[in-house]
Design a protein around this motif. Structure first.
Motif, PDB file in Angstrom:
ATOM      1  N   TRP A 107      -4.892  -7.874  18.755  1.00 19.55           N
ATOM      2  CA  TRP A 107      -5.642  -8.271  17.551  1.00 19.55           C
ATOM      3  C   TRP A 107      -4.709  -8.610  16.401  1.00 19.55           C
ATOM      4  CZ3 TRP A 107     -10.432  -9.929  17.205  1.00 19.55           C
ATOM      5  CH2 TRP A 107     -11.317  -9.621  18.242  1.00 19.55           C
ATOM      6  N   TRP A 129     -10.556 -14.462  24.350  1.00 19.41           N
ATOM      7  CA  TRP A 129     -11.944 -14.209  24.751  1.00 19.41           C
ATOM      8  C   TRP A 129     -12.928 -14.461  23.609  1.00 19.41           C
ATOM      9  CZ3 TRP A 129      -8.225 -10.280  24.219  1.00 19.41           C
ATOM     10  CH2 TRP A 129      -8.318  -9.551  23.047  1.00 19.41           C
ATOM     11  N   ASP A 186     -14.949  -0.538  18.244  1.00 20.16           N
ATOM     12  CA  ASP A 186     -13.772  -1.128  18.892  1.00 20.16           C
ATOM     13  C   ASP A 186     -12.592  -0.195  18.675  1.00 20.16           C
ATOM     14  OD1 ASP A 186     -13.224  -4.245  19.977  1.00 20.16           O
ATOM     15  OD2 ASP A 186     -11.433  -3.054  19.512  1.00 20.16           O
ATOM     16  N   ILE A 187     -11.722  -0.153  19.682  1.00 24.37           N
ATOM     17  CA  ILE A 187     -10.553   0.736  19.612  1.00 24.37           C
ATOM     18  C   ILE A 187      -9.522   0.213  18.614  1.00 24.37           C
ATOM     19  CG2 ILE A 187      -9.135  -0.310  21.441  1.00 24.37           C
ATOM     20  CD1 ILE A 187      -8.828   2.605  22.540  1.00 24.37           C
ATOM     21  N   TRP A 197      -4.237  -3.152  22.793  1.00 24.45           N
ATOM     22  CA  TRP A 197      -5.374  -3.896  22.220  1.00 24.45           C
ATOM     23  C   TRP A 197      -5.127  -4.152  20.742  1.00 24.45           C
ATOM     24  CZ3 TRP A 197      -8.312  -6.560  25.211  1.00 24.45           C
ATOM     25  CH2 TRP A 197      -8.625  -6.102  26.497  1.00 24.45           C
ATOM     26  N   TYR A 232     -20.699  -6.730  26.557  1.00 21.08           N
ATOM     27  CA  TYR A 232     -20.266  -8.078  26.944  1.00 21.08           C
ATOM     28  C   TYR A 232     -18.739  -8.104  26.934  1.00 21.08           C
ATOM     29  CZ  TYR A 232     -19.961 -13.206  27.097  1.00 21.08           C
ATOM     30  OH  TYR A 232     -19.683 -14.503  27.463  1.00 21.08           O
ATOM     31  N   THR A 233     -18.166  -8.387  28.062  1.00 26.86           N
ATOM     32  CA  THR A 233     -16.704  -8.450  28.273  1.00 26.86           C
ATOM     33  C   THR A 233     -15.947  -7.186  27.837  1.00 26.86           C
ATOM     34  OG1 THR A 233     -16.304  -9.681  26.214  1.00 26.86           O
ATOM     35  CG2 THR A 233     -16.570 -10.983  28.231  1.00 26.86           C
ATOM     36  N   PHE A 234     -16.645  -6.042  27.837  1.00 26.87           N
ATOM     37  CA  PHE A 234     -15.939  -4.775  27.644  1.00 26.87           C
ATOM     38  C   PHE A 234     -15.618  -4.198  29.028  1.00 26.87           C
ATOM     39  CE2 PHE A 234     -16.257  -0.043  26.708  1.00 26.87           C
ATOM     40  CZ  PHE A 234     -14.956   0.049  26.232  1.00 26.87           C
ATOM     41  N   GLY A 263     -16.634  -2.116  22.403  1.00 27.06           N
ATOM     42  CA  GLY A 263     -15.635  -3.186  22.530  1.00 27.06           C
ATOM     43  C   GLY A 263     -16.148  -4.439  21.866  1.00 27.06           C
ATOM     44  N   ALA A 295     -12.843   3.312  17.075  1.00 24.58           N
ATOM     45  CA  ALA A 295     -12.742   4.530  17.894  1.00 24.58           C
ATOM     46  C   ALA A 295     -12.660   4.150  19.363  1.00 24.58           C
ATOM     47  CB  ALA A 295     -13.963   5.425  17.662  1.00 24.58           C
ATOM     48  N   ASP A 296     -12.167   5.095  20.155  1.00 24.33           N
ATOM     49  CA  ASP A 296     -12.092   4.910  21.610  1.00 24.33           C
ATOM     50  C   ASP A 296     -13.456   5.278  22.201  1.00 24.33           C
ATOM     51  OD1 ASP A 296     -11.682   5.069  24.342  1.00 24.33           O
ATOM     52  OD2 ASP A 296      -9.763   6.116  24.176  1.00 24.33           O
ATOM     53  N   PHE A 297     -14.080   4.322  22.832  1.00 21.55           N
ATOM     54  CA  PHE A 297     -15.398   4.521  23.427  1.00 21.55           C
ATOM     55  C   PHE A 297     -15.456   5.792  24.282  1.00 21.55           C
ATOM     56  CE2 PHE A 297     -17.966   3.708  27.328  1.00 21.55           C
ATOM     57  CZ  PHE A 297     -19.224   3.641  26.756  1.00 21.55           C
ATOM     58  N   PHE A 298     -14.380   6.076  24.998  1.00 29.64           N
ATOM     59  CA  PHE A 298     -14.417   7.165  25.979  1.00 29.64           C
ATOM     60  C   PHE A 298     -14.366   8.552  25.345  1.00 29.64           C
ATOM     61  CE2 PHE A 298     -12.931   3.389  28.136  1.00 29.64           C
ATOM     62  CZ  PHE A 298     -13.755   3.369  29.242  1.00 29.64           C
TER      63      PHE A 298
HETATM   64  C1  LIG Z   1     -12.192  -8.804  26.027  1.00 26.19           C
HETATM   65  S1  LIG Z   1     -12.436  -8.117  24.444  1.00 26.19           S
HETATM   66  C2  LIG Z   1     -14.181  -8.472  24.156  1.00 26.19           C
HETATM   67  C3  LIG Z   1     -14.572  -8.430  22.706  1.00 26.19           C
HETATM   68  C4  LIG Z   1     -16.036  -8.825  22.432  1.00 26.19           C
HETATM   69  N1  LIG Z   1     -16.969  -8.055  23.216  1.00 26.19           N
HETATM   70  C5  LIG Z   1     -16.248 -10.298  22.671  1.00 26.19           C
HETATM   71  O1  LIG Z   1     -17.014 -10.645  23.581  1.00 26.19           O
HETATM   72  O2  LIG Z   1     -15.649 -11.105  21.951  1.00 26.19           O
HETATM   73  C6  LIG Z   1     -12.474  -6.360  24.773  1.00 26.19           C
HETATM   74  C7  LIG Z   1     -12.522  -5.532  23.500  1.00 26.19           C
HETATM   75  O3  LIG Z   1     -12.617  -4.150  23.849  1.00 26.19           O
HETATM   76  C8  LIG Z   1     -11.809  -3.389  22.962  1.00 26.19           C
HETATM   77  N2  LIG Z   1     -11.484  -2.128  23.654  1.00 26.19           N
HETATM   78  C9  LIG Z   1     -10.657  -1.956  24.703  1.00 26.19           C
HETATM   79  N3  LIG Z   1     -10.644  -0.675  25.087  1.00 26.19           N
HETATM   80  C10 LIG Z   1     -11.511  -0.022  24.276  1.00 26.19           C
HETATM   81  C11 LIG Z   1     -11.952   1.331  24.175  1.00 26.19           C
HETATM   82  N4  LIG Z   1     -11.490   2.255  24.994  1.00 26.19           N
HETATM   83  N5  LIG Z   1     -12.858   1.649  23.237  1.00 26.19           N
HETATM   84  C12 LIG Z   1     -13.350   0.702  22.385  1.00 26.19           C
HETATM   85  N6  LIG Z   1     -12.960  -0.595  22.427  1.00 26.19           N
HETATM   86  C13 LIG Z   1     -12.057  -0.946  23.344  1.00 26.19           C
HETATM   87  C14 LIG Z   1     -10.622  -4.288  22.659  1.00 26.19           C
HETATM   88  O4  LIG Z   1      -9.954  -3.973  21.458  1.00 26.19           O
HETATM   89  C15 LIG Z   1     -11.288  -5.662  22.614  1.00 26.19           C
HETATM   90  O5  LIG Z   1     -11.706  -5.991  21.313  1.00 26.19           O
END
Ligand SMILES: C[S@@+](CC[C@H](N)C(=O)[O-])C[C@H]1O[C@@H](n2cnc3c(N)ncnc32)[C@H](O)[C@@H]1O
Length: 281
Positions: free
Chosen positions: A89, A96, A144-145, A85, A188-190, A123, A171-174
């Motif tokens: 970036w 997306w 966001d990670i 990811w 949204y799209t996470f 995300g 940070a990592d959401f999990f």
């Molecule tokens: C498809 S993009 C969507 C971004 C935003 N929500 C949008 O609609 O434009 C997914 C996002 O999730 C982030 N991401 C992926 N895994 C993640 C995690 N474990 N924790 C936090 N963010 C994460 C990625 O870096 C990326 O920015």
């Protein structure tokens, strides 16, 4: 759970362990992302349109793998999610990204239909939805990670009038442990971006960090008929499958009439609450 362990489990699911004695077969590696991708001047809406249409239920026969950008994203993210990811970036490989808040969020804010209090956008990417939700009634954390995503979000928003009503964190959401629980989580799209083997952990984490009477809003991007990801196949049933066991029930699932053109007809707005706390009837 430790991040490396979590990723390891998912990778094992995709790439089963080698049988003892069997020859090593090298996993095919996708070509490294050329840095020249930064210089590709593809207009953002066109990129979004391609990714959205390729992965949309509207046209399930087409696999998004026909889009070279999606192939590159998959190559990066499937190798190592965290690093992948970040590289997306760094390289500006973000098809997306709408370049604006999603219209559904603006409508929810305008009509006063969002809960007040502390809000999390996991995300969050460039953070447009974070900024749109933030105001005197709602303090928003965009997570966001990717540190590059967070830097971009900060750059775009630091001088806005509501800048003291939101914050961005890398940070990592999990594994992230917020100091306080949330009244609202907006996704949204996470969900469609994370490996499906992480979906139960996604639901568990939502349950853990949302206040008992808090609300989860999922802007569901319906995707079907494709192999692999991200983005992964995503249906309303996929959400129910992981949210119902942790006590959440949808009190509203509606077509998102305000979806941007390439995603029109492929989005639903889901609003969820915990059953045990209050009757939703
Ligand atoms: C498809 S993009 C969507 C971004 C935003 N929500 C949008 O609609 O434009 C997914 C996002 O999730 C982030 N991401 C992926 N895994 C993640 C995690 N474990 N924790 C936090 N963010 C994460 C990625 O870096 C990326 O920015």
């Amino acid at each position: 759970m430790l991040p490396f362990l979590r990723v390891g489990i998912c990778q094992r699911a995709r790439h089963p362990p080698r049988v003892p004695g069997a020859p090593w077969i090298r996993r095919p590696r996708l070509p490294r992302l050329p840095t020249a991708i930064n210089r590709l001047r593809v207009p953002a809406p066109a990129m979004v349109a391609r990714m959205a249409t390729d992965g949309g239920a509207e046209n399930p026969a087409r696999d998004p793998a026909s889009n070279p950008k999606v192939v590159m994203i998959r190559g990066l993210v499937n190798d190592d999610a965290t690093d992948g990811w970040e590289k997306c970036w760094e390289e500006g490989l973000t098809p997306w990204d709408l370049g604006q808040a999603t219209p559904a969020v603006l409508q929810l804010v305008r009509t006063g239909s969002l809960p007040r209090g502390r809000v999390l956008v996991p995300g969050c990417g460039s953070g447009y939805d974070v900024v749109a939700i933030a105001g005197p009634e709602r303090y928003v954390v965009g997570l966001d990670i990717s540190t590059s995503a967070v830097e971009k979000a900060k750059e775009l928003s630091s001088s806005l009038p509501n800048a003291n009503q939101f914050t961005f964190m890398a940070a990592d959401f999990f594994t992230w442990q917020p100091t306080e629980k949330f009244d609202l989580i907006f996704d949204y799209t996470f969900f469609c971006a994370i490996d499906p083997c992480l979906r139960p952990a996604w639901a568990q984490k939502i349950q853990e960090i949302l206040k008992p009477d808090g609300e989860l809003i999922t802007l569901i991007y319906l995707i079907s008929g494709q192999e692999g990801g991200p983005p992964y196949n995503t249906t309303v049933a996929d959400y129910e499958q992981v949210l119902n066991p942790v006590g959440f029930k949808a009190f509203s699932i509606e077509d998102n009439e305000l979806a941007v053109k390439p995603r029109k007809g492929n989005e639903k707005l889901g609003r969820w609450k915990r059953l045990s706390h209050k009757s939703l009837l």
